[in-house]
Design a protein around this motif. Structure first.
Motif, mmCIF file in Angstrom:
data_model
loop_
_atom_site.group_PDB
_atom_site.id
_atom_site.type_symbol
_atom_site.label_atom_id
_atom_site.label_comp_id
_atom_site.label_asym_id
_atom_site.label_seq_id
_atom_site.Cartn_x
_atom_site.Cartn_y
_atom_site.Cartn_z
ATOM 1 N N ALA A 70 -24.526 -8.236 0.009
ATOM 2 C CA ALA A 70 -24.880 -7.026 0.745
ATOM 3 C C ALA A 70 -24.397 -7.213 2.183
ATOM 4 O O ALA A 70 -25.028 -7.912 2.966
ATOM 5 C CB ALA A 70 -26.387 -6.800 0.690
ATOM 6 N N ILE A 71 -23.251 -6.628 2.507
ATOM 7 C CA ILE A 71 -22.657 -6.863 3.830
ATOM 8 C C ILE A 71 -23.171 -5.863 4.856
ATOM 9 O O ILE A 71 -23.636 -6.239 5.923
ATOM 10 C CB ILE A 71 -21.123 -6.868 3.753
ATOM 11 C CG1 ILE A 71 -20.665 -8.030 2.868
ATOM 12 C CG2 ILE A 71 -20.517 -6.982 5.153
ATOM 13 C CD1 ILE A 71 -19.189 -8.095 2.611
ATOM 14 N N GLY A 72 -23.098 -4.577 4.575
ATOM 15 C CA GLY A 72 -23.610 -3.577 5.509
ATOM 16 C C GLY A 72 -22.925 -3.641 6.856
ATOM 17 O O GLY A 72 -21.700 -3.575 6.944
ATOM 18 N N GLY A 73 -23.706 -3.821 7.917
ATOM 19 C CA GLY A 73 -23.130 -3.887 9.252
ATOM 20 C C GLY A 73 -24.136 -4.367 10.276
ATOM 21 O O GLY A 73 -25.329 -4.503 9.993
ATOM 22 N N GLY A 74 -23.628 -4.628 11.470
ATOM 23 C CA GLY A 74 -24.476 -5.103 12.555
ATOM 24 C C GLY A 74 -23.628 -5.751 13.629
ATOM 25 O O GLY A 74 -22.489 -5.349 13.869
ATOM 26 N N THR A 75 -24.173 -6.783 14.243
ATOM 27 C CA THR A 75 -23.461 -7.505 15.292
ATOM 28 C C THR A 75 -23.299 -8.969 14.887
ATOM 29 O O THR A 75 -23.990 -9.454 13.988
ATOM 30 C CB THR A 75 -24.212 -7.434 16.640
ATOM 31 O OG1 THR A 75 -25.501 -8.027 16.475
ATOM 32 C CG2 THR A 75 -24.347 -6.000 17.116
ATOM 33 N N TYR A 76 -22.375 -9.644 15.568
ATOM 34 C CA TYR A 76 -22.170 -11.070 15.311
ATOM 35 C C TYR A 76 -21.720 -11.738 16.600
ATOM 36 O O TYR A 76 -21.269 -11.086 17.545
ATOM 37 C CB TYR A 76 -21.132 -11.295 14.203
ATOM 38 C CG TYR A 76 -19.712 -11.094 14.653
ATOM 39 C CD1 TYR A 76 -18.913 -12.178 15.019
ATOM 40 C CD2 TYR A 76 -19.159 -9.820 14.757
ATOM 41 C CE1 TYR A 76 -17.617 -11.999 15.455
ATOM 42 C CE2 TYR A 76 -17.864 -9.633 15.189
ATOM 43 C CZ TYR A 76 -17.097 -10.723 15.541
ATOM 44 O OH TYR A 76 -15.815 -10.534 15.984
ATOM 45 N N ARG A 77 -21.875 -13.051 16.613
ATOM 46 C CA ARG A 77 -21.359 -13.853 17.726
ATOM 47 C C ARG A 77 -20.914 -15.195 17.183
ATOM 48 O O ARG A 77 -21.511 -15.723 16.240
ATOM 49 C CB ARG A 77 -22.396 -14.027 18.828
ATOM 50 C CG ARG A 77 -23.602 -14.827 18.443
ATOM 51 C CD ARG A 77 -24.622 -14.963 19.585
ATOM 52 N NE ARG A 77 -25.906 -15.394 19.107
ATOM 53 C CZ ARG A 77 -26.219 -16.640 18.763
ATOM 54 N NH1 ARG A 77 -25.320 -17.597 18.860
ATOM 55 N NH2 ARG A 77 -27.424 -16.944 18.333
#
Length: 137
Positions: A70-77
């Protein structure tokens, strides 16, 4: 003279004994495609085709199998040799939430451009192997 050579040799050895710090991994923006595989000694899991889109500090993506992963979305660092995802998608309750792309993953790259994201939880290991797609004009 011998004492100076010995001192120089010892000084050289002391500096060469330090572990070299690994370079932080680089994860440039772009569209990455590849596979996701979960493994465990107690279960067999399928392999999924995935797409991961990185833009700035945001991510989104999809899989050819419903909610696996379940990848979906959001932020990353990217933090040294790991990438930390913060998934902001809303998810329903009928599936294994450990399949959501969220949290810290070990990040490695190789000279051919393959990016590997790995997370171990107990006896389960999740591995994304993706390659950045080149843009065609």
């Amino acid at each position: 003279m011998k004492n100076k050579l010995l001192l120089l040799f010892l000084l050289f050895l002391s500096f060469s004994c330090f572990d070299k710090e690994e370079e932080p991994a680089v994860l440039p923006s772009g569209t990455y495609t590849g596979t996701f595989q979960r493994s465990s000694p107690t279960a067999d899991y399928p392999s999924a085709e995935v797409t991961l889109v990185l833009e700035g500090n945001s991510f989104s993506g999809s899989s050819n199998l419903a909610k696996y992963p379940a990848i979906g979305g959001g932020t990353y660092r990217v933090d040294g040799l790991e990438v930390v995802f913060q998934n902001t998608s809303l998810w329903t309750a009928e599936f294994d939430w450990t399949l959501i792309l969220d949290g810290a993953f070990a990040l490695s790259t190789n000279p051919s451009g393959e990016v590997t994201l790995t997370r171990k939880r107990g006896d389960t290991t999740d591995v994304y192997r993706v390659v950045r797609q080149t843009e065609t004009r």
